[in-house]
Scaffold this motif. Structure first.
Motif, short mmCIF file in Angstrom:
data_model
loop_
_atom_site.label_atom_id
_atom_site.label_comp_id
_atom_site.label_asym_id
_atom_site.label_seq_id
_atom_site.Cartn_x
_atom_site.Cartn_y
_atom_site.Cartn_z
N SER A 205 -8.41 7.36 10.99
CA SER A 205 -7.67 8.26 10.10
C SER A 205 -8.03 7.92 8.66
O SER A 205 -8.61 6.88 8.38
N ALA A 207 -5.89 7.14 6.46
CA ALA A 207 -5.11 5.95 6.12
C ALA A 207 -5.88 4.68 6.48
O ALA A 207 -5.96 3.74 5.69
N VAL A 210 -8.65 4.09 3.98
CA VAL A 210 -8.13 3.57 2.71
C VAL A 210 -7.84 2.08 2.82
O VAL A 210 -8.17 1.30 1.93
N ASN B 2 -12.86 19.30 -13.69
CA ASN B 2 -12.84 18.31 -12.63
C ASN B 2 -12.86 16.88 -13.18
O ASN B 2 -12.83 15.93 -12.45
N SER B 3 -12.91 16.77 -14.50
CA SER B 3 -12.93 15.42 -15.06
C SER B 3 -11.52 14.91 -15.30
O SER B 3 -11.31 13.74 -15.56
N ARG B 5 -8.95 13.69 -13.80
CA ARG B 5 -8.36 13.09 -12.60
C ARG B 5 -7.10 12.32 -12.93
O ARG B 5 -6.96 11.79 -14.00
N PHE B 7 -4.49 9.26 -11.33
CA PHE B 7 -4.50 8.20 -10.34
C PHE B 7 -3.12 7.68 -10.01
O PHE B 7 -2.95 6.55 -9.62
N ARG B 12 -0.42 2.02 -15.14
CA ARG B 12 0.61 1.01 -15.30
C ARG B 12 0.97 0.84 -16.77
O ARG B 12 0.15 0.96 -17.67
N GLU B 148 4.87 -3.63 -12.15
CA GLU B 148 4.37 -2.62 -11.24
C GLU B 148 5.11 -2.67 -9.90
O GLU B 148 5.55 -1.64 -9.38
N VAL B 170 3.41 7.82 8.69
CA VAL B 170 2.33 8.58 8.07
C VAL B 170 1.24 7.65 7.56
O VAL B 170 0.06 7.90 7.80
N VAL B 171 1.63 6.58 6.90
CA VAL B 171 0.60 5.68 6.36
C VAL B 171 -0.05 4.86 7.47
O VAL B 171 -1.05 4.18 7.22
N GLY B 173 -1.31 6.31 9.87
CA GLY B 173 -2.40 7.18 10.28
C GLY B 173 -2.03 8.26 11.27
O GLY B 173 -2.90 8.99 11.74
N SER B 205 -1.62 11.64 -3.67
CA SER B 205 -2.44 11.89 -2.49
C SER B 205 -2.01 10.93 -1.39
O SER B 205 -1.31 9.95 -1.64
N LEU B 206 -2.47 11.21 -0.20
CA LEU B 206 -2.17 10.31 0.91
C LEU B 206 -2.76 8.93 0.63
O LEU B 206 -2.14 7.90 0.90
N ALA B 207 -3.97 8.93 0.08
CA ALA B 207 -4.62 7.65 -0.24
C ALA B 207 -3.72 6.82 -1.16
O ALA B 207 -3.54 5.61 -0.95
N VAL B 210 -0.85 5.37 0.80
CA VAL B 210 -1.27 4.24 1.64
C VAL B 210 -1.40 2.98 0.80
O VAL B 210 -0.96 1.89 1.19
N LYS B 211 -1.96 3.12 -0.38
CA LYS B 211 -2.11 1.95 -1.26
C LYS B 211 -0.74 1.40 -1.66
O LYS B 211 -0.53 0.19 -1.69
N LYS B 215 0.91 -2.37 -0.91
CA LYS B 215 1.48 -3.28 -1.91
C LYS B 215 2.92 -3.64 -1.56
O LYS B 215 3.37 -4.75 -1.82
#
Lengths: 226, 226
Positions: A205, A207, A210, B2-3, B5, B7, B12, B148, B170-171, B173, B205-207, B210-211, B215
């Motif tokens: 997946s 996930a 990542v 598209n520049s 972005r 995050f 932070r 953070e 979900v995270v 997967g 985003s999902l990514a 997940v991050k 943490k």
DNA sequence: CCACAGGCAATACCAAAGTATAATGGACGC
DNA sequence: GCGTCCATTATACTTTGGTATTGCCTGTGG
């Protein structure tokens, strides 16, 4: 049916569960070597005694949990130098220092360089056994994590440079079309690369992918051992 | 276009860039306090001298980069005890020990408990300055990471228990329909919860999510300080 | 020269995710 | 009782992701 989940790379291979841990002993004093050897044998570990850093270094590496009981003062290369050399060679073996002449600066230096324990002679049997036990436990963990990282890096190395780029952008959270925009290619091509990435990395997946990326590039080193 | 972005949580907040670092000094010897104080002032840091652990502990906490220059032997609570207490209270302040009577076991104990440096008197000016410099740098990092993590935990606490469950699955997967199967609810409901999760966690985003989850729950502690 | 791998792209289709809107019922507190 | 929050579901629609298949171009190496 919904109970048959798979967790991709989380399935880790057990690191040789039945292997006998090895305790390397480096001390120029024969009597110390022998007494530590005896202690190690008593605990059902395998002792590997050496009289100098050079002898120890010429010994082939193994793949079992291991630690090093190291005398601070040695003829030739001393204990701290050996510790540093192992560190430079990225050989992560837990070290327990033993010494007859307590020296605060040296003990501090050893601990700062990551030594697990620093014992003074005369050696306390229990203290040494406990230290070795903890060291071997840590070694086990390190081996397991190492094997996992090796696996990951191996897979990552199989990606083409384009696939590396796509993976990086995908795990940063960009949509396929955005990745395409960044790289100046069409969305469908991104999909093709992405597919390859998932397959080669054996990710089940996004996930999963990542998480793999996080392990491959730790944004923050766990600890800085400057 | 598209520049531009974003995050998400990677943005932070800078941790008080202009704050003057504070160096706490705990030593029962007035002359030592004064000389260290002078040294600290010379480097444009702010000294905060105390004659005992108790005095230091009664001082209010600040939110600026700081470290502690700590005498090993003190009347009342000694240095090692103070270190342990701070650790128990999860006060992560880099500690530089200073002592007149070198004692290997104590120095080792201090280093194992996470001390950054262990210096013996007579104090070497440069050694102490460098140690403090490194300690403050580490403190800065720790403060930033702390802020953070605090942010993340605050957001996570805003989720309902259902949302926690959905986020976890979900995270890991799972697809929405699979999450629904696990929880015994319909897919569309999962979508609703998922939407809430993304909003409350401020994940783009999902990514991202997940991050954040990584943490929030470090699967493997960076280092075990047993 | 030919086989092969990598990179790129297109059509077409299905599955999954995300959005908008609305509605129901229970729990809680004022 | 009433407002609010939570959990739940539904319909309908758009966007994105994933898959299959096919084709072209290029460089590399036998």
């Amino acid at each position: 049916m919904n109970s048959a989940r798979t967790f991709g790379h989380e399935v880790r291979t057990l690191a040789t569960p039945s292997a006998v841990p090895v305790v390397f002993i480096v001390d120029d004093d024969v009597s110390v070597r022998e007494s530590v050897e005896l202690l190690v044998r008593n605990e059902n570990w395998k002792p590997e005694p050496f009289a100098s850093a050079q002898e120890f270094l010429s010994h082939p590496r193994t793949r079992v949990p291991s630690c090093l009981v190291l005398d601070l003062s040695l003829p030739g290369q001393n204990g701290l130098e050996l510790q540093k050399q192992l560190s430079l060679q990225h050989i992560d073996m837990p070290i327990i220092f033993i010494t007859g002449y307590g020296d605060v600066p040296k003990s501090v230096q050893a601990m700062k360089a990551g030594a697990l324990e620093f014992l003074t002679k005369p050696l306390d049997y229990n203290a040494l056994v406990n230290a070795i036990r903890k060291a071997l436990e840590r070694s086990r963990l390190a081996l397991a994590q190492d094997a996992e990282m090796q696996e990951l890096r191996t897979r990552y190395a199989l990606l083409t440079s384009r696939e590396h780029q796509v993976m990086t952008l995908v795990v940063s959270g960009l949509l396929n079309k955005q990745v395409g925009g960044e790289l100046g290619i069409s969305e469908i091509t991104v999909k093709a690369h992405r597919r390859q990435v998932m397959q080669k990395m054996k990710a089940n997946s996004l996930a999963d992918l990542v998480k793999m990326a996080s392990k491959l590039r730790p944004g923050r080193p766990a600890i800085d051992l400057t």
